[in-house]
Design an enzyme around this catalytic site. Sequence first.
Site, PDB file in Angstrom:
ATOM      1  N   LYS A  12       0.936  -1.090   0.032  1.00 12.29           N
ATOM      2  CA  LYS A  12      -0.065   0.012   0.046  1.00 12.29           C
ATOM      3  C   LYS A  12       0.873   1.064   0.176  1.00 12.29           C
ATOM      4  O   LYS A  12       0.565   2.135  -0.517  1.00 12.29           O
ATOM      5  CB  LYS A  12      -1.044  -0.027   1.161  1.00 12.29           C
ATOM      6  CG  LYS A  12      -1.840   0.954   1.409  1.00 12.29           C
ATOM      7  CD  LYS A  12      -2.718   1.420   2.456  1.00 12.29           C
ATOM      8  CE  LYS A  12      -3.908   0.230   2.355  1.00 12.29           C
ATOM      9  NZ  LYS A  12      -4.908   0.521   3.503  1.00 12.29           N
ATOM     10  N   ASP A  72      -8.057   4.705   4.425  1.00 10.16           N
ATOM     11  CA  ASP A  72      -9.001   3.616   4.653  1.00 10.16           C
ATOM     12  C   ASP A  72      -9.704   3.149   3.636  1.00 10.16           C
ATOM     13  O   ASP A  72     -10.555   4.006   2.902  1.00 10.16           O
ATOM     14  CB  ASP A  72      -9.700   3.749   5.734  1.00 10.16           C
ATOM     15  CG  ASP A  72     -10.412   2.476   6.506  1.00 10.16           C
ATOM     16  OD1 ASP A  72      -9.394   1.519   6.671  1.00 10.16           O
ATOM     17  OD2 ASP A  72     -11.269   2.556   7.058  1.00 10.16           O
ATOM     18  N   ASP A 172      -7.661  -7.437  -5.143  1.00 14.92           N
ATOM     19  CA  ASP A 172      -7.456  -7.133  -6.648  1.00 14.92           C
ATOM     20  C   ASP A 172      -7.483  -8.646  -7.484  1.00 14.92           C
ATOM     21  O   ASP A 172      -8.093  -8.335  -8.532  1.00 14.92           O
ATOM     22  CB  ASP A 172      -6.181  -6.612  -6.892  1.00 14.92           C
ATOM     23  CG  ASP A 172      -6.024  -5.507  -6.119  1.00 14.92           C
ATOM     24  OD1 ASP A 172      -7.002  -4.684  -5.880  1.00 14.92           O
ATOM     25  OD2 ASP A 172      -4.886  -4.677  -6.161  1.00 14.92           O
ATOM     26  N   ARG A 196      -8.174   4.358  -5.024  1.00 15.66           N
ATOM     27  CA  ARG A 196      -7.155   4.926  -4.336  1.00 15.66           C
ATOM     28  C   ARG A 196      -6.550   6.108  -5.046  1.00 15.66           C
ATOM     29  O   ARG A 196      -6.612   7.389  -4.406  1.00 15.66           O
ATOM     30  CB  ARG A 196      -5.954   4.004  -3.790  1.00 15.66           C
ATOM     31  CG  ARG A 196      -5.225   4.510  -2.858  1.00 15.66           C
ATOM     32  CD  ARG A 196      -4.261   3.470  -2.188  1.00 15.66           C
ATOM     33  NE  ARG A 196      -4.992   2.469  -1.155  1.00 15.66           N
ATOM     34  CZ  ARG A 196      -5.132   1.102  -1.479  1.00 15.66           C
ATOM     35  NH1 ARG A 196      -4.668   0.634  -2.303  1.00 15.66           N
ATOM     36  NH2 ARG A 196      -5.952   0.756  -0.473  1.00 15.66           N
TER      37      ARG A 196
END
Length: 211
Positions: A12, A72, A172, A196
């Site tokens: 991430k 988040d 994913d 994102r």
Amino acid sequence: MKLMICTSNKKKFEEISSILESLKKDENLDLEFVKPPKEIEVEEYANTFLSNAYLKAKAYYNAFGIPALADDSGLVVEAFSDNLERPGVYSARFYKDSFGSHVLKEEDFKLSKDELNNLKVLRLLEKEENRKAKFVSVVAIVLSNNYGIFGEGELKGHIAKEPFGNFGFGYDPIFIPEGYNTTLANIENKDKISHRRQALEAVFFMLKKML
């Protein structure tokens, strides 16, 4: 200005910093993206993505006094969601959730957390016609004790019948975005369409006005 990216998830962190670097380059802004001096434990007890993102960013800002960015995000599967979006804010630990726990067997727990989460979603949808789903991301940046900015992104799609692809992480491998015939994990440039990225673009648009 230094901006601290608050996550202990290596993949991430790489995704967020890569997206931010491309946005910074486009705008030619004086920003440096850094890891926190050390990881701190933040209890994400809220029931919305926005509140959890803010809790984390504020905790890191309070600890180190550096502007802090936290994300988040999670998967929302339409067939699982009535009054409560699922997996939703519990996406990272959905395999532990009592909802649908009967579909996981003892021997399954040799798998990784991501694999367990994906397996649980797939098994719960085995006899379900409605496979609609969406990814949601909320990004919070805390710039001072009294000031924060927020951005939200959403990627609609549906759940595949089986995992596929080597790019990305989390859900994913089982998520097929609208307009595509393969999973997000099989799209090499997924960062260009991701939930994102949308959230980061929204918050970056506000941030650049302040610099």
